[in-house]
Design an enzyme around this catalytic site. Structure first.
Site, PDB file in Angstrom:
ATOM      1  N   ARG A   1      68.091  33.618 120.334  1.00 31.98           N
ATOM      2  CA  ARG A   1      69.523  33.637 120.029  1.00 31.98           C
ATOM      3  C   ARG A   1      69.975  32.270 119.527  1.00 31.98           C
ATOM      4  O   ARG A   1      69.488  31.235 119.975  1.00 31.98           O
ATOM      5  CB  ARG A   1      70.335  34.019 121.273  1.00 31.98           C
ATOM      6  CG  ARG A   1      70.066  35.434 121.774  1.00 31.98           C
ATOM      7  CD  ARG A   1      70.928  35.750 122.982  1.00 31.98           C
ATOM      8  NE  ARG A   1      70.643  34.844 124.092  1.00 31.98           N
ATOM      9  CZ  ARG A   1      71.479  34.612 125.096  1.00 31.98           C
ATOM     10  NH1 ARG A   1      72.663  35.191 125.128  1.00 31.98           N
ATOM     11  NH2 ARG A   1      71.144  33.788 126.072  1.00 31.98           N
TER      12      ARG A   1
ATOM     13  N   ARG B   1      72.480  27.386 114.905  1.00 34.44           N
ATOM     14  CA  ARG B   1      72.139  25.975 115.126  1.00 34.44           C
ATOM     15  C   ARG B   1      71.547  25.347 113.864  1.00 34.44           C
ATOM     16  O   ARG B   1      71.863  24.202 113.523  1.00 34.44           O
ATOM     17  CB  ARG B   1      71.156  25.841 116.297  1.00 34.44           C
ATOM     18  CG  ARG B   1      71.749  26.257 117.642  1.00 34.44           C
ATOM     19  CD  ARG B   1      70.800  25.915 118.785  1.00 34.44           C
ATOM     20  NE  ARG B   1      71.287  26.459 120.060  1.00 34.44           N
ATOM     21  CZ  ARG B   1      70.816  27.539 120.650  1.00 34.44           C
ATOM     22  NH1 ARG B   1      69.808  28.220 120.098  1.00 34.44           N
ATOM     23  NH2 ARG B   1      71.323  27.957 121.800  1.00 34.44           N
TER      24      ARG B   1
ATOM     25  N   ASP C   1      78.425  29.143 127.161  1.00 38.86           N
ATOM     26  CA  ASP C   1      78.472  29.773 128.483  1.00 38.86           C
ATOM     27  C   ASP C   1      78.095  28.806 129.604  1.00 38.86           C
ATOM     28  O   ASP C   1      77.771  29.222 130.715  1.00 38.86           O
ATOM     29  CB  ASP C   1      77.567  31.005 128.530  1.00 38.86           C
ATOM     30  CG  ASP C   1      76.118  30.694 128.170  1.00 38.86           C
ATOM     31  OD1 ASP C   1      75.832  29.546 127.773  1.00 38.86           O
ATOM     32  OD2 ASP C   1      75.266  31.593 128.284  1.00 38.86           O
TER      33      ASP C   1
ATOM     34  N   GLU D   1      63.443  24.874 122.560  1.00 37.70           N
ATOM     35  CA  GLU D   1      63.623  23.442 122.786  1.00 37.70           C
ATOM     36  C   GLU D   1      62.424  22.652 122.264  1.00 37.70           C
ATOM     37  O   GLU D   1      62.570  21.619 121.601  1.00 37.70           O
ATOM     38  CB  GLU D   1      63.822  23.179 124.284  1.00 37.70           C
ATOM     39  CG  GLU D   1      65.099  23.782 124.863  1.00 37.70           C
ATOM     40  CD  GLU D   1      64.969  25.256 125.259  1.00 37.70           C
ATOM     41  OE1 GLU D   1      65.933  25.812 125.809  1.00 37.70           O
ATOM     42  OE2 GLU D   1      63.885  25.841 125.017  1.00 37.70           O
TER      43      GLU D   1
END
Length: 346
Positions: A170, A175, A202, A291
């Site tokens: 997601r 990004r 969130d 990441e």
């Protein structure tokens, strides 16, 4: 009401507001126009128009100052940088429409109102930007230090109605769109010190976190703990005795990852993003490796910069809003009634 009575009323109204000089000027114009027989028709006509224009201007000013609600004054990232001498934090937030979207963005916006050196980049998963997001920025005074973009996720990577939220990557498209915007921006403008932070909508963020990010050295990646993630109370980097070098991570979920860290647990010096065009997110990685996908292009574990009191302080929490139950709305729709938010933005 005669014209003289009207202008007397206007005069009294603005005397109350403290604009006595302007209203005396208005009244003199009208009185001379209405009473003087020395003026020919053309001059009298001009003076009458001038008096009416002045009256309407004063009435407009009165209403504007009486009923307006001034937004919080916000400054642009360039103005913040030049005045504070610090680093601008580029906070990148992918977002999409859902019942709690406005609530989530409002919570973050009201945090950023207290951190004037943050430039907020919001990227909506949609064909165009929305009025809802624009209104959140406008109401919180963040319009001048934010950028509103849109980038739609390809349909084959969209989550289905019954898909768990971890089944597909997601925020990749959003990004990467923000990173492209940053790179284009600094092709057109002189470089300045900054930090790039991926700020999901969130989570809950302490304002201290953004002050910590300003400590990130050029060409470094700063790291810190994240609360309530990975099945633990806190996921954190493990540092050496001096607290200046990362020697590992305490993650229990896929600890073999090169960077077993949450998206909210690091900030990247802007120069690393600009100097490494391959640094981006990818659809072609395993779950939990987004990441690592970007960090592997800009740093190694031994070069990470521990922050937040040598990684002892938790300044961000990976909270999730409970799924909204709207059974009542389903009933209204089934019965042919209007939804409860008809004509409103919730």
């Amino acid at each position: 009401m005669t014209p003289v009575t009207f202008f007397l009323f206007i005069r009294q109204l603005f005397v109350f507001r403290g604009w006595e000089f302007s209203t005396k000027f208005l009244f003199v114009i009208y009185y001379v126009t209405a009473q003087s027989k020395m003026l020919d028709f053309r001059r009298k006509y001009i003076f009458t128009l001038l008096a009416i224009a002045t009256a309407f201007f004063l009435l407009y000013s009165f209403l504007k100052n009486t009923f307006k609600c001034d937004p919080v004054i916000a400054t642009s990232s360039a103005e913040v940088f030049s005045s504070s001498g610090g680093k601008v934090i580029y906070a990148i937030t992918p977002t999409y429409y859902r019942p709690v979207q406005k609530a989530e963005l409002t919570r973050i916006a009201q945090t950023l109102m207290l951190v004037p050196f943050v430039h907020w980049i919001l990227i909506e998963d949609a064909a165009e930007t929305s009025t809802l997001v624009h209104n959140v920025l406008n109401r919180t005074g963040l319009t001048s230090r934010s950028t509103q973009l849109n980038a739609k996720t390809p349909s084959n990577f969209k989550l289905g109605r019954n898909d768990p939220n971890w089944s597909k990557p997601r925020g990749v498209e959003q990004r990467n769109t923000a990173l492209a915007w940053l790179r284009q921006h600094y092709r057109d403008h002189p470089r300045q010190p900054g930090v790039v932070f991926f700020m999901d909508d969130d989570n809950i963020y302490s304002i201290e976190l953004f002050h910590e990010m300003q400590k990130i050295s050029d060409s470094r990646v700063g790291v810190w703990p994240v609360g309530l993630v990975g099945g633990l109370m806190v996921e954190k980097p493990i540092v050496d005795e001096t607290g200046t070098h990362v020697v590992g991570f305490n993650s229990l979920w896929r600890p073999e990852r090169q960077f077993p860290i949450d998206m909210a647990g690091f900030g990247i010096s802007l120069d690393l993003i600009l100097d490494n065009p391959d640094a981006a997110f990818s659809y072609d990685v395993e779950r939990g490796y987004q990441e690592t996908a970007i960090l592997r292009h800009v740093t190694t574990v031994d070069k990470l910069q521990p922050l937040a009191n040598k990684c002892r302080d938790v300044l961000v929490w990976h909270t999730r809003t409970e799924a909204t139950k709207l059974d009542g709305e389903k009933y209204l729709k089934k019965s042919g009634a209007k939804p409860s938010d008809f004509g409103m933005e919730v």
